[in-house]
Design a protein around this motif. Sequence first.
Motif, PDB file in Angstrom:
ATOM      1  N   GLU A   1      40.539  26.738  -5.507  1.00 59.97           N
ATOM      2  CA  GLU A   1      39.528  25.795  -5.993  1.00 59.97           C
ATOM      3  C   GLU A   1      38.229  25.916  -5.212  1.00 59.97           C
ATOM      4  O   GLU A   1      38.197  26.280  -4.038  1.00 59.97           O
ATOM      5  CB  GLU A   1      40.053  24.362  -5.885  1.00 59.97           C
ATOM      6  N   ASP A   2      37.108  25.596  -5.899  1.00 57.32           N
ATOM      7  CA  ASP A   2      35.783  25.532  -5.274  1.00 57.32           C
ATOM      8  C   ASP A   2      35.480  24.078  -4.934  1.00 57.32           C
ATOM      9  O   ASP A   2      35.761  23.160  -5.727  1.00 57.32           O
ATOM     10  CB  ASP A   2      34.719  26.069  -6.236  1.00 57.32           C
TER      11      ASP A   2
ATOM     12  N   THR B   1      32.237  25.532  -0.251  1.00 53.61           N
ATOM     13  CA  THR B   1      33.357  26.283   0.300  1.00 53.61           C
ATOM     14  C   THR B   1      34.486  26.329  -0.742  1.00 53.61           C
ATOM     15  O   THR B   1      34.410  25.682  -1.789  1.00 53.61           O
ATOM     16  CB  THR B   1      33.892  25.639   1.585  1.00 53.61           C
ATOM     17  N   TRP B   2      35.485  27.070  -0.413  1.00 55.60           N
ATOM     18  CA  TRP B   2      36.663  27.110  -1.286  1.00 55.60           C
ATOM     19  C   TRP B   2      37.918  27.058  -0.435  1.00 55.60           C
ATOM     20  O   TRP B   2      37.916  27.356   0.757  1.00 55.60           O
ATOM     21  CB  TRP B   2      36.679  28.376  -2.147  1.00 55.60           C
ATOM     22  N   ASP B   3      39.049  26.656  -1.060  1.00 51.85           N
ATOM     23  CA  ASP B   3      40.347  26.667  -0.425  1.00 51.85           C
ATOM     24  C   ASP B   3      41.417  26.814  -1.497  1.00 51.85           C
ATOM     25  O   ASP B   3      41.091  26.951  -2.681  1.00 51.85           O
ATOM     26  CB  ASP B   3      40.567  25.403   0.437  1.00 51.85           C
TER      27      ASP B   3
ATOM     28  N   GLY C   1      36.910  29.727   2.650  1.00 48.35           N
ATOM     29  CA  GLY C   1      35.820  30.671   2.749  1.00 48.35           C
ATOM     30  C   GLY C   1      34.547  30.047   2.201  1.00 48.35           C
ATOM     31  O   GLY C   1      34.556  28.919   1.679  1.00 48.35           O
ATOM     32  N   SER C   2      33.438  30.793   2.304  1.00 46.69           N
ATOM     33  CA  SER C   2      32.146  30.296   1.834  1.00 46.69           C
ATOM     34  C   SER C   2      31.850  30.844   0.444  1.00 46.69           C
ATOM     35  O   SER C   2      32.335  31.905   0.048  1.00 46.69           O
ATOM     36  CB  SER C   2      31.041  30.720   2.816  1.00 46.69           C
ATOM     37  N   GLY C   3      31.007  30.100  -0.283  1.00 49.92           N
ATOM     38  CA  GLY C   3      30.631  30.535  -1.621  1.00 49.92           C
ATOM     39  C   GLY C   3      31.627  30.077  -2.673  1.00 49.92           C
ATOM     40  O   GLY C   3      32.489  29.215  -2.417  1.00 49.92           O
ATOM     41  N   GLU C   4      31.527  30.696  -3.852  1.00 41.82           N
ATOM     42  CA  GLU C   4      32.427  30.356  -4.953  1.00 41.82           C
ATOM     43  C   GLU C   4      33.420  31.487  -5.183  1.00 41.82           C
ATOM     44  O   GLU C   4      33.129  32.656  -4.923  1.00 41.82           O
ATOM     45  CB  GLU C   4      31.632  30.108  -6.236  1.00 41.82           C
TER      46      GLU C   4
ATOM     47  N   ASP D   1      35.244  36.011  -2.938  1.00 39.11           N
ATOM     48  CA  ASP D   1      34.232  34.977  -3.200  1.00 39.11           C
ATOM     49  C   ASP D   1      32.869  35.612  -3.474  1.00 39.11           C
ATOM     50  O   ASP D   1      32.708  36.837  -3.434  1.00 39.11           O
ATOM     51  CB  ASP D   1      34.155  33.967  -2.049  1.00 39.11           C
ATOM     52  N   SER D   2      31.894  34.771  -3.741  1.00 38.91           N
ATOM     53  CA  SER D   2      30.563  35.240  -4.130  1.00 38.91           C
ATOM     54  C   SER D   2      29.818  35.906  -2.985  1.00 38.91           C
ATOM     55  O   SER D   2      28.799  36.565  -3.208  1.00 38.91           O
ATOM     56  CB  SER D   2      29.743  34.062  -4.661  1.00 38.91           C
ATOM     57  N   THR D   3      30.304  35.790  -1.763  1.00 39.79           N
ATOM     58  CA  THR D   3      29.677  36.484  -0.642  1.00 39.79           C
ATOM     59  C   THR D   3      30.132  37.932  -0.547  1.00 39.79           C
ATOM     60  O   THR D   3      29.590  38.691   0.260  1.00 39.79           O
ATOM     61  CB  THR D   3      29.988  35.767   0.682  1.00 39.79           C
ATOM     62  N   GLY D   4      31.119  38.292  -1.355  1.00 43.98           N
ATOM     63  CA  GLY D   4      31.671  39.648  -1.320  1.00 43.98           C
ATOM     64  C   GLY D   4      32.872  39.770  -0.423  1.00 43.98           C
ATOM     65  O   GLY D   4      33.484  40.840  -0.365  1.00 43.98           O
TER      66      GLY D   4
END
Length: 249
Positions: free
Chosen positions: A187-188, A193-195, A220-223, A238-241
Amino acid sequence: MREVSASGRPIDVTRADEERETRASAARADMLDTLSAGQGARVTNRGNASEAADRARANAEHRFETRHGRGSRSVIDPRRIVIVVAAAILVLVAIFSIVKCATGNEDSSDDSTGTDQTTSSSSSSNSVVVPEGGVTYDGVVFTLSQQSDGLWTVVGDDGVNSPATVFGVDGTPFSLLIYNNVLVVPEDNADGTWDVAAYMLGSDSLPTLVTDSDGDTVSGSGEITAAVLNESTVHVTDSTGATTDVALE
């Protein structure tokens, strides 16, 4: 030697015999036809063997044509050969096209299946992926549902009773996965952040966030852009790669 004729005149017997022989020879010559050049029997030898073979073959063909007629031997029209070859090529091209189309459709189907399981997959033998992000376990289908207030929940439907809410999700779910009897929801969160939330079916426990060996929440960070379940590990991109491995055991 001389003889005497009836009149008493002597006769030359030798000359008389020669004259009779001459007249007999002339008579025989009149009864025989003279052979011209090229007539009569001809003996075959090494010098004329090829010529004799050609004459024999020509005579045989002449006798065959005389008996059966010139039109008995079939003659293949070259145009028919061209037509048959062209038709065979067209058939082969058609078969190749059909096979290629069928193979392409199977590949597309496999790609589509793989894409769907990227966001919702399971390695458990007693669970299968169902359409629209749902999973099934022991005959119950679990899906994500957004309520009128905007909150997300996991709903279970056994096909007999009315669908029931299993648990609520704090963030915005990316997908719904299942591992053995554990429902998994990457989930975002609103803070960027996400977990990953998890809920064990058949227990009285509450849903929890997946933690690492130190007891810290794995996040983590992003989506989230991808979540793939591989055995007991969820690979989250995630969207940070960045890609993070979230162990469920």
